[in-house]
Motif scaffolding. Structure first.
Motif, PDB file in Angstrom:
ATOM      1  N   VAL A   1      -4.388  33.509   5.460  1.00  0.00           N
ATOM      2  CA  VAL A   1      -5.621  33.273   4.714  1.00  0.00           C
ATOM      3  C   VAL A   1      -6.598  32.432   5.537  1.00  0.00           C
ATOM      4  N   THR A   2      -6.101  31.325   6.076  1.00  0.00           N
ATOM      5  CA  THR A   2      -6.968  30.416   6.820  1.00  0.00           C
ATOM      6  C   THR A   2      -7.731  31.124   7.954  1.00  0.00           C
ATOM      7  N   PRO A   3      -7.056  31.935   8.788  1.00  0.00           N
ATOM      8  CA  PRO A   3      -7.805  32.591   9.871  1.00  0.00           C
ATOM      9  C   PRO A   3      -8.931  33.478   9.347  1.00  0.00           C
ATOM     10  N   GLN A   4      -8.723  34.076   8.157  1.00  0.00           N
ATOM     11  CA  GLN A   4      -9.776  34.945   7.624  1.00  0.00           C
ATOM     12  C   GLN A   4     -11.003  34.156   7.201  1.00  0.00           C
ATOM     13  N   PHE A   5     -10.797  32.944   6.730  1.00  0.00           N
ATOM     14  CA  PHE A   5     -11.929  32.162   6.228  1.00  0.00           C
ATOM     15  C   PHE A   5     -12.576  31.292   7.293  1.00  0.00           C
ATOM     16  N   LEU A   6     -11.765  30.820   8.237  1.00  0.00           N
ATOM     17  CA  LEU A   6     -12.278  29.850   9.198  1.00  0.00           C
ATOM     18  C   LEU A   6     -12.229  30.332  10.640  1.00  0.00           C
ATOM     19  N   GLY A   7     -11.465  31.417  10.903  1.00  0.00           N
ATOM     20  CA  GLY A   7     -11.250  31.846  12.281  1.00  0.00           C
ATOM     21  C   GLY A   7     -12.409  32.653  12.821  1.00  0.00           C
ATOM     22  N   GLY A   8     -12.436  32.817  14.166  1.00  0.00           N
ATOM     23  CA  GLY A   8     -13.439  33.653  14.800  1.00  0.00           C
ATOM     24  C   GLY A   8     -12.968  35.094  14.791  1.00  0.00           C
ATOM     25  N   THR A   9     -13.744  35.945  15.404  1.00  0.00           N
ATOM     26  CA  THR A   9     -13.346  37.351  15.463  1.00  0.00           C
ATOM     27  C   THR A   9     -12.346  37.540  16.596  1.00  0.00           C
ATOM     28  N   GLY A  10     -11.553  38.608  16.478  1.00  0.00           N
ATOM     29  CA  GLY A  10     -10.626  38.948  17.564  1.00  0.00           C
ATOM     30  C   GLY A  10      -9.470  37.994  17.702  1.00  0.00           C
TER      31      GLY A  10
ATOM     32  N   LEU B   1       0.815  -1.216   0.000  1.00  0.00           N
ATOM     33  CA  LEU B   1       0.000   0.000   0.000  1.00  0.00           C
ATOM     34  C   LEU B   1       0.854   1.273   0.000  1.00  0.00           C
ATOM     35  N   GLN B   2       2.157   1.090   0.316  1.00  0.00           N
ATOM     36  CA  GLN B   2       3.048   2.218   0.516  1.00  0.00           C
ATOM     37  C   GLN B   2       2.973   3.263  -0.603  1.00  0.00           C
ATOM     38  N   ASN B   3       3.143   2.808  -1.858  1.00  0.00           N
ATOM     39  CA  ASN B   3       3.166   3.763  -2.968  1.00  0.00           C
ATOM     40  C   ASN B   3       1.808   4.401  -3.204  1.00  0.00           C
ATOM     41  N   VAL B   4       0.742   3.608  -3.002  1.00  0.00           N
ATOM     42  CA  VAL B   4      -0.607   4.140  -3.188  1.00  0.00           C
ATOM     43  C   VAL B   4      -0.848   5.285  -2.208  1.00  0.00           C
ATOM     44  N   VAL B   5      -0.535   5.033  -0.925  1.00  0.00           N
ATOM     45  CA  VAL B   5      -0.801   6.047   0.104  1.00  0.00           C
ATOM     46  C   VAL B   5       0.090   7.271  -0.110  1.00  0.00           C
ATOM     47  N   LEU B   6       1.361   7.034  -0.456  1.00  0.00           N
ATOM     48  CA  LEU B   6       2.258   8.168  -0.717  1.00  0.00           C
ATOM     49  C   LEU B   6       1.735   9.027  -1.865  1.00  0.00           C
ATOM     50  N   SER B   7       1.260   8.370  -2.928  1.00  0.00           N
ATOM     51  CA  SER B   7       0.723   9.129  -4.069  1.00  0.00           C
ATOM     52  C   SER B   7      -0.495   9.941  -3.635  1.00  0.00           C
ATOM     53  N   MET B   8      -1.373   9.322  -2.812  1.00  0.00           N
ATOM     54  CA  MET B   8      -2.558  10.047  -2.358  1.00  0.00           C
ATOM     55  C   MET B   8      -2.163  11.295  -1.578  1.00  0.00           C
ATOM     56  N   ILE B   9      -1.133  11.150  -0.736  1.00  0.00           N
ATOM     57  CA  ILE B   9      -0.696  12.291   0.069  1.00  0.00           C
ATOM     58  C   ILE B   9      -0.158  13.398  -0.839  1.00  0.00           C
ATOM     59  N   ILE B  10       0.625  13.005  -1.855  1.00  0.00           N
ATOM     60  CA  ILE B  10       1.194  14.010  -2.755  1.00  0.00           C
ATOM     61  C   ILE B  10       0.101  14.666  -3.592  1.00  0.00           C
ATOM     62  N   ILE B  11      -0.851  13.838  -4.068  1.00  0.00           N
ATOM     63  CA  ILE B  11      -1.940  14.389  -4.889  1.00  0.00           C
ATOM     64  C   ILE B  11      -2.767  15.393  -4.081  1.00  0.00           C
ATOM     65  N   SER B  12      -2.953  15.116  -2.788  1.00  0.00           N
ATOM     66  CA  SER B  12      -3.747  16.039  -1.967  1.00  0.00           C
ATOM     67  C   SER B  12      -3.111  17.427  -1.929  1.00  0.00           C
ATOM     68  N   MET B  13      -1.783  17.473  -2.148  1.00  0.00           N
ATOM     69  CA  MET B  13      -1.106  18.772  -2.140  1.00  0.00           C
ATOM     70  C   MET B  13      -1.348  19.545  -3.431  1.00  0.00           C
ATOM     71  N   PHE B  14      -1.821  18.838  -4.480  1.00  0.00           N
ATOM     72  CA  PHE B  14      -2.075  19.523  -5.744  1.00  0.00           C
ATOM     73  C   PHE B  14      -3.324  20.405  -5.674  1.00  0.00           C
ATOM     74  N   ALA B  15      -4.285  20.029  -4.806  1.00  0.00           N
ATOM     75  CA  ALA B  15      -5.533  20.774  -4.745  1.00  0.00           C
ATOM     76  C   ALA B  15      -5.254  22.192  -4.250  1.00  0.00           C
ATOM     77  N   SER B  16      -6.002  23.145  -4.793  1.00  0.00           N
ATOM     78  CA  SER B  16      -5.792  24.543  -4.418  1.00  0.00           C
ATOM     79  C   SER B  16      -5.998  24.721  -2.926  1.00  0.00           C
ATOM     80  N   TYR B  17      -5.121  25.546  -2.386  1.00  0.00           N
ATOM     81  CA  TYR B  17      -5.120  25.888  -0.982  1.00  0.00           C
ATOM     82  C   TYR B  17      -6.492  26.403  -0.539  1.00  0.00           C
ATOM     83  N   LEU B  18      -7.086  27.300  -1.364  1.00  0.00           N
ATOM     84  CA  LEU B  18      -8.387  27.880  -1.015  1.00  0.00           C
ATOM     85  C   LEU B  18      -9.487  26.837  -1.011  1.00  0.00           C
ATOM     86  N   VAL B  19      -9.419  25.929  -2.002  1.00  0.00           N
ATOM     87  CA  VAL B  19     -10.442  24.886  -2.082  1.00  0.00           C
ATOM     88  C   VAL B  19     -10.414  24.045  -0.812  1.00  0.00           C
ATOM     89  N   ARG B  20      -9.201  23.761  -0.358  1.00  0.00           N
ATOM     90  CA  ARG B  20      -9.079  22.914   0.832  1.00  0.00           C
ATOM     91  C   ARG B  20      -9.576  23.635   2.075  1.00  0.00           C
TER      92      ARG B  20
END
Lengths: 294, 358
Positions: A230-239, A103-122
């Motif tokens: 970016v993340t705090p602006q989209f997901l964070g609370g106020t203050g 499973l090693q290569n399959v899981v490694l590929s999945m991890i790398i592919i997840s990095m391809f998705a746009s930061y904002l989408v994630r």
């Protein structure tokens, strides 16, 4: 006429071959940083900087009301996200190295592919996961664990830490997976043979031999997550002001480039200090370089 | 050892399977206290699998492992009084020699003063005193395996397990290490199980050899017996060099090999037999001199210093017969010479055609 003859005629040294690389570094890294460094010592106008040179930007940044809170927030979120990412990353990397088998290569590929998705989408994905109508609440509701949606998850530190951990995790896994490679399973079997149970093997063999990569992975993801704006602006609370957000505001809203630059360099200085401290700590513990046998 | 004491190590009917592959097939073995037993066999024969089962790094699907009479089949490696030296060096790179040897002692909370003396004792056993503060990258391959031996011995194992510990070393270092191991065995009296695929190493080191073939023990005997009286064609061919010939016996005194009359020991009754003949027991004489033996022509010879190896093409045999003569006796025989290969009757071993001992 061969290349070395041409080089001699043109009076190029043997270093000439590295010139394109050096040029790239100067244009893309050194020049922007030096420009920003100069900004931080100039006097700010609105969306402009001008002489005279001054140290007041640093003074003002350090003593500004919001700075301390933003630093606290950044450090807290960075340490949490990087810490969780390192712990989970260690588990995943060691599993990949010693138990995953085919499973090693399959899981490694999945991890790398997840990095391809746009930061904002994630980041948006976490809104879908954690919102009142989100996946987590739906599951909890269906299982009858809660009667009304858990609403504290989204727009909170929790959501920010979740997303930052998610973003940091692939880097940690890749760094640690690479680091685990020379630690042959035979070393762990030898440790077990000498009386070390699973916990002792982690404490006495894996963690010490992996100390330097774990430190690098932690600091790298700490820098990545604590400086995120970016993340705090989209997901964070106020203050929940963070340093990255403060820098961004200085450049885009307040137009105070000099103070933005000063805060950038203070942050950079703090990160460099972290690296120096970690390096010294590893050196004192004699774990800075592990030389694996032939 | 008195009769009432159980053997140091007992392996009872151990079977191990990996998927459909049978790695060990109903293997039993009993090792006495202080014995050095080799598990010898070609790669993939199950010898390392058995060693890992004895060490607790794997559990068998069937069968039992007993240490001094106590069933330890399902006791994991870290709770077993056996210690293993691996094929590849496993010296922990973040620790120096002292801390490597002290690794097991610290886990079992040996008091400081005793720990120090036991580490030093182990280091002098492997003749590396003064190496305490070295790291693995400052040691040669042979030194690292000595440290691995010291690390295992410091824990005073009931059984010391060695998994081809010298196979990665240069021949010269390897021969020196074999000598060291014999000395260590004499000095400590430790029971040792030694896995190797090198028959020369097994013959030189062992009190007894367990010869493995395809997951089974083919023969379990002292080196002398294994060499002199191999129980099968496999045993004869794997340990030492051997000619295996097919002999046809039509009646009393009527044995032939490749159609030529020979005399076989024990006067076997009619049938087909496998005959094992060590090359060093063959003598050659010119065909011009009358006498018994297989007539043939020298096809090849190789000078090896103390001996000369010959290959003799014999009519009716599909493989040349190998003979090894002391160099002093071999001077006047060359390729193309017609010779007669003879041996003393008792020097050849007759196996049944179905590979059982005669």
């Amino acid at each position: 006429m061969n290349a070395s003859v041409i080089a001699r005629r043109l009076r190029f040294g043997p270093g000439a071959a590295s010139a394109p690389g050096a040029l790239g570094l100067i244009v893309f890294f050194l020049a922007p940083v030096v420009t920003l460094l100069v900004y931080s010592f100039l006097t700010s106008g609105r969306f402009s900087v001008a002489r005279p040179f001054t140290l007041s930007n640093y003074d003002a940044t350090i003593s500004a009301a919001g700075t301390a809170g933003a630093v606290r927030n950044s450090v807290l979120l960075g340490v949490l996200a990087a810490g969780v990412a390192v712990v989970v990353g260690l588990a995943i990397a060691s599993w990949l190295r010693y138990y995953a088998g085919r499973l090693q290569n399959v899981v490694l590929s999945m991890i790398i592919i997840s990095m391809f998705a746009s930061y904002l989408v994630r980041i948006y994905a976490f809104r879908i996961l954690l919102g009142d109508e989100g996946a987590v609440n739906t599951v909890l509701d269906t299982l009858g664990i809660v009667s009304e949606p858990v609403s504290w998850m989204l727009f909170s530190r929790f959501a920010v830490v979740c997303a930052l951990t998610h973003i940091a995790l692939p880097y940690v896994v890749l760094i640690l997976y690479g680091a685990f490679r020379p630690l042959d399973p035979a070393y762990l079997e030898a440790a077990q043979d000498l009386g070390a149970g699973a916990l002792t093997r982690w404490v006495r063999v894996i963690l010490p031999t992996m100390a330097a990569p774990i430190g690098s992975a932690f600091l790298m993801t700490f820098v990545l997550t604590s400086a995120d704006y970016v993340t705090p602006q989209f997901l964070g609370g106020t203050g929940q002001q963070m340093v990255g957000l403060l820098i961004q505001t200085n450049f885009t809203v307040a137009g105070d480039w000099a103070r933005g630059a000063a805060l950038s360099f203070l942050t950079l200085g703090a990160y460099l200090l972290c690296y120096v401290i970690m390096g010294l700590g590893l050196r004192i513990a004699k774990l800075n370089t592990i030389r694996w046998g032939t | 050892m008195s009769e009432s004491n159980p053997p140091r190590l007992q392996v009872n009917n151990v079977t191990q399977r990996f998927g459909d592959v049978v790695a060990l097939d109903d293997v039993s073995l009993s090792v006495n206290d202080g014995e050095l037993v080799s598990l010898l066999g070609p790669s993939g024969c199950g010898k390392t699998t058995l060693l890992r089962i004895i060490g607790g790094l794997a559990a068998p699907v069937e069968g039992q492992v007993l240490l001094s009479g106590e069933d330890v089949t399902h006791v994991p490696a870290h709770k077993r009084p056996t210690h293993l030296v691996f094929q590849r060096p496993t010296m922990f790179p973040h620790l120096n020699v002292f801390d490597n040897i002290a690794f097991g002692l610290r886990i079992s909370r040996v008091p400081k003063a005793e720990l120090r003396s036991r580490v030093e004792e182990a280091l002098s056993l492997v003749r590396l005193p003064g190496y305490e503060s070295r790291r693995s990258h400052e040691l040669s391959g042979g030194q690292m395996q000595r440290i691995a031996l010291a690390r295992a011995l410091a824990n005073k194992p009931q059984v010391l397990l060695l998994d081809e510990p010298f196979s990665a070393l240069d021949l010269k270092v390897r021969l020196a290490m074999e000598g060291e191991l014999r000395r260590l065995h004499r000095e400590t009296g430790t029971t040792i199980i030694f896995v190797t695929h090198d028959q020369r190493e097994a013959l030189a080191l062992s009190d007894r050899i367990a010869l493995f073939n395809q997951g089974r023990i083919e023969q379990f005997a002292p080196p002398w017996d294994i060499y002199q009286e191999p129980c099968s064609e496999f045993a004869a061919g794997f340990v030492g060099d051997a000619n295996t010939l097919t002999a046809a016996v039509s009646g009393p005194g009527g044995a032939t090999i490749g159609g030529q009359p020979v005399s076989l020991p024990g006067d076997p009754h009619a049938g087909t037999y496998t005959v094992v003949l060590r090359p060093e027991l063959v003598t050659l004489q010119p065909q011009s001199e009358p006498g018994p033996g297989l007539a043939g022509v020298i096809g090849d010879l190789a000078y090896r210093g103390s001996v000369v190896s010959y290959e003799i093409d014999i009519e009716g045999l599909d493989r040349p017969l190998r003979a090894e003569l002391a160099a002093a006796l071999a001077a006047d025989m060359n390729v193309g010479d017609a010779v007669r290969a003879t041996w003393r009757g008792a020097d050849c071993l007759v196996l049944d055609a179905d590979d059982g001992a005669s």
